[in-house]
Design a protein around this motif. Structure first.
Motif, PDB file in Angstrom:
ATOM      1  N   SER A   1      65.519  49.719 -14.191  1.00 49.65           N
ATOM      2  CA  SER A   1      64.228  50.370 -14.440  1.00 49.65           C
ATOM      3  C   SER A   1      63.240  50.015 -13.332  1.00 49.65           C
ATOM      4  O   SER A   1      62.367  50.817 -12.992  1.00 49.65           O
ATOM      5  CB  SER A   1      63.661  49.944 -15.793  1.00 49.65           C
ATOM      6  OG  SER A   1      63.327  48.558 -15.796  1.00 49.65           O
TER       7      SER A   1
ATOM      8  N   PRO B   1      61.236  54.371  -9.439  1.00 45.34           N
ATOM      9  CA  PRO B   1      60.454  55.218  -8.528  1.00 45.34           C
ATOM     10  C   PRO B   1      61.220  55.686  -7.294  1.00 45.34           C
ATOM     11  O   PRO B   1      60.819  56.665  -6.649  1.00 45.34           O
ATOM     12  CB  PRO B   1      59.280  54.309  -8.129  1.00 45.34           C
ATOM     13  CG  PRO B   1      59.160  53.337  -9.245  1.00 45.34           C
ATOM     14  CD  PRO B   1      60.568  53.083  -9.692  1.00 45.34           C
TER      15      PRO B   1
ATOM     16  N   THR C   1      50.869  49.721 -21.905  1.00 45.00           N
ATOM     17  CA  THR C   1      52.154  50.417 -21.976  1.00 45.00           C
ATOM     18  C   THR C   1      53.128  49.784 -20.982  1.00 45.00           C
ATOM     19  O   THR C   1      52.744  48.964 -20.147  1.00 45.00           O
ATOM     20  CB  THR C   1      52.002  51.908 -21.664  1.00 45.00           C
ATOM     21  OG1 THR C   1      51.543  52.058 -20.308  1.00 45.00           O
ATOM     22  CG2 THR C   1      51.005  52.572 -22.616  1.00 45.00           C
ATOM     23  N   ASP C   2      54.374  50.219 -21.042  1.00 46.04           N
ATOM     24  CA  ASP C   2      55.405  49.660 -20.164  1.00 46.04           C
ATOM     25  C   ASP C   2      55.035  49.745 -18.695  1.00 46.04           C
ATOM     26  O   ASP C   2      55.312  48.839 -17.917  1.00 46.04           O
ATOM     27  CB  ASP C   2      56.743  50.381 -20.385  1.00 46.04           C
ATOM     28  CG  ASP C   2      57.506  49.837 -21.583  1.00 46.04           C
ATOM     29  OD1 ASP C   2      57.507  48.609 -21.787  1.00 46.04           O
ATOM     30  OD2 ASP C   2      58.111  50.634 -22.317  1.00 46.04           O
ATOM     31  N   LYS C   3      54.409  50.831 -18.285  1.00 50.94           N
ATOM     32  CA  LYS C   3      54.099  51.005 -16.867  1.00 50.94           C
ATOM     33  C   LYS C   3      53.064  50.012 -16.357  1.00 50.94           C
ATOM     34  O   LYS C   3      52.904  49.847 -15.137  1.00 50.94           O
ATOM     35  CB  LYS C   3      53.615  52.431 -16.605  1.00 50.94           C
ATOM     36  CG  LYS C   3      52.261  52.777 -17.198  1.00 50.94           C
ATOM     37  CD  LYS C   3      51.869  54.209 -16.892  1.00 50.94           C
ATOM     38  CE  LYS C   3      50.538  54.589 -17.515  1.00 50.94           C
ATOM     39  NZ  LYS C   3      49.407  53.761 -17.012  1.00 50.94           N
ATOM     40  N   ASP C   4      52.383  49.306 -17.272  1.00 48.94           N
ATOM     41  CA  ASP C   4      51.375  48.326 -16.880  1.00 48.94           C
ATOM     42  C   ASP C   4      51.968  46.944 -16.605  1.00 48.94           C
ATOM     43  O   ASP C   4      51.238  46.031 -16.192  1.00 48.94           O
ATOM     44  CB  ASP C   4      50.300  48.208 -17.969  1.00 48.94           C
ATOM     45  CG  ASP C   4      49.561  49.510 -18.205  1.00 48.94           C
ATOM     46  OD1 ASP C   4      49.098  50.100 -17.210  1.00 48.94           O
ATOM     47  OD2 ASP C   4      49.450  49.945 -19.374  1.00 48.94           O
TER      48      ASP C   4
ATOM     49  N   PHE D   1      58.408  48.625 -15.000  1.00 46.67           N
ATOM     50  CA  PHE D   1      58.322  50.085 -15.038  1.00 46.67           C
ATOM     51  C   PHE D   1      57.158  50.558 -14.168  1.00 46.67           C
ATOM     52  O   PHE D   1      56.485  51.539 -14.483  1.00 46.67           O
ATOM     53  CB  PHE D   1      58.141  50.567 -16.477  1.00 46.67           C
ATOM     54  CG  PHE D   1      59.336  50.317 -17.354  1.00 46.67           C
ATOM     55  CD1 PHE D   1      60.337  51.260 -17.483  1.00 46.67           C
ATOM     56  CD2 PHE D   1      59.465  49.113 -18.044  1.00 46.67           C
ATOM     57  CE1 PHE D   1      61.448  51.026 -18.295  1.00 46.67           C
ATOM     58  CE2 PHE D   1      60.565  48.869 -18.857  1.00 46.67           C
ATOM     59  CZ  PHE D   1      61.558  49.827 -18.979  1.00 46.67           C
ATOM     60  N   ILE D   2      56.918  49.842 -13.085  1.00 48.53           N
ATOM     61  CA  ILE D   2      55.856  50.206 -12.147  1.00 48.53           C
ATOM     62  C   ILE D   2      56.173  51.573 -11.548  1.00 48.53           C
ATOM     63  O   ILE D   2      57.297  51.835 -11.118  1.00 48.53           O
ATOM     64  CB  ILE D   2      55.718  49.131 -11.050  1.00 48.53           C
ATOM     65  CG1 ILE D   2      55.238  47.810 -11.685  1.00 48.53           C
ATOM     66  CG2 ILE D   2      54.765  49.582  -9.947  1.00 48.53           C
ATOM     67  CD1 ILE D   2      55.250  46.629 -10.746  1.00 48.53           C
ATOM     68  N   GLU D   3      55.178  52.449 -11.501  1.00 45.13           N
ATOM     69  CA  GLU D   3      55.434  53.832 -11.110  1.00 45.13           C
ATOM     70  C   GLU D   3      55.327  54.075  -9.616  1.00 45.13           C
ATOM     71  O   GLU D   3      55.864  55.068  -9.111  1.00 45.13           O
ATOM     72  CB  GLU D   3      54.475  54.763 -11.858  1.00 45.13           C
ATOM     73  CG  GLU D   3      54.710  54.772 -13.373  1.00 45.13           C
ATOM     74  CD  GLU D   3      53.762  55.688 -14.111  1.00 45.13           C
ATOM     75  OE1 GLU D   3      52.626  55.885 -13.617  1.00 45.13           O
ATOM     76  OE2 GLU D   3      54.151  56.209 -15.173  1.00 45.13           O
TER      77      GLU D   3
END
Length: 274
Positions: free
Chosen positions: A11, A15, A213-216, A248-250
């Motif tokens: 994960s 990106p 959220t996960d992306k944070d 989960f960094i975008e």
């Protein structure tokens, strides 16, 4: 924790939109001991690009271990038909994972469990484990901090106790402990053999626990997680399994995939090795 091993959950690389072969090569080149693959990526590779044989050859050539896999079959659900379908999906996916040499699969609360008593979820987990045992793969019970049920370490421990199984292994994650309100001191009640794998990440003070959220998620050491406390609990129990970076960094901006992977490994060693 000098004997601990390091894994990369893919994960973290999402990106870069890599196929599963390139994910494995990056993890190996960056210096990881193991990798956590996502079943969707394995399936996509087999459908579009390659074969089981090519995947197995890549894993063997990489010199790293496929330590776990992430997927979302509904092993427990209020609807029995949905659960039975989930078990069929689990059997197919676990058979595939066994074939490529994957050690384990995660079992998170991906079904509708909100109204199920923990005892019933424990029965469902026992059935899933029996299926996994027949195939020859481990199952790691995972809790999600924002799930309606199976959201805390204590609920996971109750399910493990009520399952009737002697050796349930948990998938632990600081982010989910934080978002679900689990006390990190609860780690003191576990022994090393109770942990299948430990996900590594950190989280900032903002957004708040309610809205994060996960992306944070952020790299270990870059947030407010009690990482030193967690490392101390793991050291006291002589944990020598895998620490696996799951982010989960975008957008990593101008960093290359190899730079991100190497940086993540360096941050894990800085924050968890004592």
């Amino acid at each position: 924790m000098r004997d601990v091993k390091f894994s990369l959950n893919t994960s973290t690389l999402f990106p870069f939109d890599l196929n599963v072969i390139d994910q494995i090569k990056v993890a190996a080149h960056a210096g990881y001991d193991g990798i956590e693959l996502w079943v969707k990526d394995i399936q996509e590779y087999l459908e579009k690009e390659g074969s089981i044989k090519e995947l197995i050859n890549c894993i063997e050539a990489s010199g790293i271990e496929v330590v776990n896999a992430i997927t979302f079959f509904k092993w427990s659900d209020t609807d029995e038909g949905t659960r039975q379908q989930g078990l069929k999906e689990a059997e197919r996916e676990m058979t595939l994972l066994k074939e490529i040499g994957c050690k384990a699969v995660a079992a998170p609360p991906s079904g509708d469990m909100a109204t199920l008593p923990l005892q019933k979820i424990a029965e469902h987990f026992s059935e899933l484990t029996e299926l996994a045992d027949r195939i020859g793969i481990d199952v790691y019970l995972e809790f999600w901090g924002k799930a309606p049920k199976l959201s805390t370490l204590s609920e996971a421990m109750i399910i493990a106790l009520e399952s009737g199984l002697p050796d349930v292994k948990l998938l632990l994650d600081p982010f989910h402990m934080y978002t679900g309100g689990s006390h990190f001191s609860g780690l003191a009640y576990l022994k090393s053999e109770h942990i299948g794998i430990f996900h590594v990440n950190d989280y900032p003070a903002h957004p708040t626990r309610k809205s994060i959220t996960d992306k944070d998620r952020v790299f270990p050491g870059d947030g407010i997680a009690p990482t030193a406390e967690v490392a101390n609990y793991l050291e006291k129990m002589n944990y020598n399994g895998y620490l696996s970076l799951e982010l989960f960094i975008e957008n990593y901006h101008n960093q290359s995939v190899l730079e991100v992977a190497r940086y993540g490994l360096e941050k894990m060693k800085q924050t968890y090795l004592r």
